[in-house]
Enzyme design. Structure first.
Site: not given
Ligand code: PA5
Length: 446
Positions: A286, A307, A421
Site C-alpha cells: 500500500e 513444494h 469503494k
Molecule cells: O493503511 C491504511 O491506512 C488502511 O489499510 C486502513 O487502515 C484501512 O483502510 C482501514 O481504515 P479505517 O481504519 O479508517 O477503517
C-alpha cells in the site's frame, strides 16, 4: 544488534559502485523524512511513536486489557487493513498461529470486519457460542464499510445478550481523537475510546492503541514491544549505508527493482510468521504500489511452499528477489527421534535438533535460488520475543518509508483504495452515486 541484514547472497546481482551510487539518494530520502519535507509528511508520527506516545492512554490500554481478560473468554477485534493486521501479526508471531486453540489464561481473539462474508459471520457466531464476549472496534475514519457492518452486527449481539448498560462495558472503540461518526457515536453511547493518532496512517499504527489493546489482551508485554521499537529508532539513524542495515535493505531492494526485479518474496521458515508477512505485504504494497510503480510484495512459508511455489521461485519468470526472515533462536528445541528399523533411511538425522535441519534447509534453499537467478537478502532476527519483534516492526516501517522515497512515491497515502469503494457504493445504491451507478451497470449489462 538483534536485527541485521545479510546481503552476500544478493551482491552478485549488482556492483559495489551501483550500491555506492545509491548512498546519495538514501541521504536525500533520509533528509526528506527526518525534516518532514517529503510527500505525505503529515503522516510521520510513527517515527517518534515508540518514545513519544501518550503515557496516560498507554496505562488505560493495560487497564482495559485486564478488564477484557476478566470479563471475556472471547474478544472480537473489528477492523480492516492497518486497523487489524499489526495486532494479528504480533499476537500470532509471539504466541502462535494457533493462538485460539492453545491452553491459556487469556481470551480467544477473533478478527472480524476484514471481509464481506456471510459465512465468516455465521461461523464466528458458532465459535463464540457460550462464551462471554467483548468487542474492540478499530477504524480511524469510522466509515469503512466492512468494519462498520461487522460493528452493527456484534453491537446488536452484545446489546441483545447483555442489555445496553453491560454492552457498553464490553465495547472498546479505537478511532480518531475527535472527528468521525464512530467517535461521535461512542461519545453518545459512553464507550471507552482509544486514539488512532492523526499523524499515523493505518499500516504504520501497530504501536498505537490500534495494535496495542488486542496485543495486551493476548498477554503480551507491550512495554517490551515499545522498548524494542524505541531501540530500533535509535539504531537506524545513520544514513551511511555501511552502518545502517535498515537503509541498506531499502537501497538494495530499489537497486534490484531498477534491474527488473519487480516482485519481492518474503520467505520465512516458521508458520507463526504467516500473519507478520500479511502485515509486511500491506505495509509495502500500500505504501509503494502507486503511480504505476512499485515492487509487488508476496510471501511464502518454507519448507511448505518449497513444494508449491518453490518450482516457480527456482525456475519461473526471473523478475523476483527474496527476503528471508532468519529467526536465529525461537526458544524451542525438538530432537528428531531414532528409528531402529531406519524404515525411511533418515537415521543420519537421529538425535539432531530440528532447528539444525531447518537452518540447513534454509542455507541450501538460498544457494539454490541464487543459482536460479534470484537475489536473496537475509534479515537475521536474533530471538523470538516482544523486544526484538518491536525492533523488527520499526525496521520494516522505517525501511518502507525510505524505500518509498527512493522509488519517488508518497509512501503514506493510498488513493487507489478508493476506486473499489466508489464502485461498490454506486452499485449498492448509496445516495449521491446515481450517475456512476448507471455507467457501471451499463458496463456490467445489468
Ligand atoms: O493503511 C491504511 O491506512 C488502511 O489499510 C486502513 O487502515 C484501512 O483502510 C482501514 O481504515 P479505517 O481504519 O479508517 O477503517
Amino acid at each position: 544488534m538483534s536485527i541485521r541484514l545479510e546481503d552476500r547472497y544478493a551482491t552478485s546481482f549488482f556492483t559495489p559502485a551501483e550500491l555506492a551510487a545509491m548512498e546519495r539518494e538514501v541521504k536525500e530520502a533520509d533528509r526528506l523524512l527526518r525534516e518532514g519535507k517529503g510527500p505525505g509528511s503529515d503522516f510521520l508520527g510513527w517515527i517518534t511513536l515508540p518514545k513519544d506516545y501518550d503515557k496516560e492512554e498507554f496505562a488505560r490500554i493495560k487497564t482495559a486489557a485486564k478488564k477484557i481478560q476478566k470479563k471475556a473468554q472471547a474478544l472480537i477485534v473489528i477492523g480492516i487493513g492497518g486497523s487489524y493486521l499489526g495486532a494479528r501479526a504480533v499476537i500470532e508471531y509471539l504466541k502462535s498461529n494457533n493462538y485460539n486453540s492453545l491452553k491459556k489464561d487469556t481470551p480467544d481473539i477473533y478478527f472480524a470486519g476484514n471481509v464481506i462474508s456471510a459465512d465468516a459471520v455465521k461461523e464466528l457466531f458458532e465459535l463464540i457460542e457460550g462464551k462471554d464476549v467483548c468487542v474492540n472496534v478499530i477504524s480511524k475514519s469510522g466509515t469503512t464499510t466492512e468494519p462498520a457492518v461487522a460493528f452493527r452486527i456484534f453491537r446488536d449481539y452484545l446489546e441483545q445478550k447483555y442489555g445496553e448498560a453491560e454492552a457498553k462495558e464490553r465495547i472498546f472503540v479505537t478511532t480518531d481523537r475527535a472527528r468521525g461518526t464512530l467517535k461521535q457515536f461512542s461519545t453518545e453511547k459512553g464507550y471507552e475510546t482509544f486514539v488512532v493518532p492523526d499523524d499515523v496512517g493505518g499500516r504504520f499504527s501497530v504501536l498505537s492503541a490500534v495494535g496495542l489493546l488486542p496485543i495486551a489482551v493476548a498477554g503480551i508485554d507491550i512495554d517490551e514491544l515499545m522498548s524494542g521499537a524505541a531501540s530500533a529508532s535509535e539504531q537506524f539513524t545513520n544514513p551511511d549505508l555501511s552502518k545502517n542495515d535498515c537503509y541498506r535493505y531499502a537501497a538494495i531492494r530499489n537497486l534490484l527493482y531498477r534491474k527488473g526485479k519487480t516482485l519481492e518474496v518474503l520467505a520465512s521458515y516458521e508458520p507463526f510468521t504467516a500473519m507478520f508477512s500479511e502485515w509486511w505485504k500491506q505495509l509495502y504494497g500500500e505504501s509503494e504500489g502507486k503511480d504505476q510503480k512499485g515492487i509487488f510484495p508476496a510471501s511464502v512459508i518454507f519448507s511448505t511452499d518449497l513444494h508449491s511455489l518453490g518450482q516457480f521461485i527456482q525456475d519461473g519468470t526471473r523478475n523476483l528477489f527474496e527476503t528471508v526472515l532468519d529467526i536465529e533462536d525461537t526458544g524451542t528445541k525438538f530432537t528428531i527421534p531414532a528409528d531402529a528399523a531406519n524404515v525411511d533411511g533418515l537415521n543420519f538425522l537421529s538425535g539432531m535438533d530440528m532447528n539444525k535441519v531447518k537452518k540447513t534447509a534454509m542455507e541450501g534453499t538460498i544457494l539454490a535460488h541464487v543459482d536460479g537467478g534470484v537475489p536473496n537478502l537475509v534479515v537475521k532476527i536474533s530471538e523470538r520475543n516482544a523486544f526484538v519483534l518491536g525492533e523488527l516492526l520499526y525496521f520494516f516501517e522505517l525501511s518502507c518509508a525510505i524505500s518509498g522515497y527512493l522509488l519517488g512515491v508518497n509512501p503514506f497515502n493510498q488513493p487507489g483504495v478508493e476506486s473499489y469503494k466508489k464502485n461498490m457504493f454506486a452499485l449498492l445504491g448509496k445516495p449521491g452515486y446515481e450517475d456512476l451507478r448507471a455507467t457501471l451497470e451499463a458496463r456490467l449489462k445489468k
